[in-house]
Design a protein around this motif. Structure first.
Motif: not given
Length: 202
Positions: A82-85, A140-141, A146-151, A199-201
């Motif tokens: 998987e590319i997305s964390p 993964l967190f 780093a990818s901006g998907l998590l706070d 808090g996933s964005r």
């Protein structure tokens, strides 16, 4: 598990023993599994079993090492695809759920060992497993941040506790219902709730 041939190579005999213990743990309280019961299920005498394992704790240590290696191997394969964390985190969750569904005795064995007051070799093997498992979650967190998907202020330790606790909750519900397949059926919507809690964005 059907009765096994009496003459097997040592490594194969050890593996059959490990899988027999996991099978028995899916049927009864792991603390009540005796070497006599293991030997009987395998069609052996206790003496034959003790030629491969000096003690019951040695058997349990081998079981813990097997389940750790096999679960983490499956998880590593799943998350690397998987590319997305966040997608990787979901794959890790579902891979763990599938493993439990396949081997329902595994969580019972883990709980039983962690409840033992003495610091046994099997308990130490579980603790090593939990550290390795936690390292995957932490990675993964950090990727999610780093990818901006998590706070960035997400507490990794708390998020890991919630992740593991969510799976444990599914296991408890399946034990209450007496239906291990409920774990797999409820897992997607339960993970969706977990994902919102961290808090996933997306």
């Amino acid at each position: 598990m059907s009765k096994q041939r009496k003459h097997l190579p040592a490594d194969e005999r050890r593996m059959v023993t490990v899988k027999t213990v996991i099978e028995l743990a899916g049927e009864q309280n792991p603390s009540e599994i005796t070497t006599a019961a293991i030997a009987e299920r395998m069609g052996l005498t206790q003496g034959a079993l003790f030629r491969h394992f000096a003690t019951k704790d040695a058997v349990l240590e081998a079981v813990m090492e097997w389940l750790s290696d096999h679960l983490l191997s499956r998880i590593e394969k799943a998350i690397h695809s998987e590319i997305s964390p966040l997608a990787a985190l979901e794959r890790m969750f579902m891979t763990h759920v599938d493993f439990i569904t396949e081997y329902p005795g595994v969580p019972r064995l883990l709980f039983a060992e962690l409840q033992r007051s003495e610091n046994t070799a099997p308990k130490q093997a579980v603790q090593v497993h939990m550290r390795r498992y936690g390292e995957h979650l932490n990675h993964l967190f950090e990727r999610g941040k780093a990818s901006g998907l998590l706070d960035n202020d997400l507490d990794n330790e708390v998020a890991a506790i919630l992740f593991i606790g969510t799976i444990q909750g599914l296991v408890m519900q399946s034990l209450i219902a007496g239906d291990v397949n409920r774990i797999r059926a409820n897992a997607p919507k339960v993970f969706a709730g977990y994902r919102r809690s961290i808090g996933s964005r997306s």
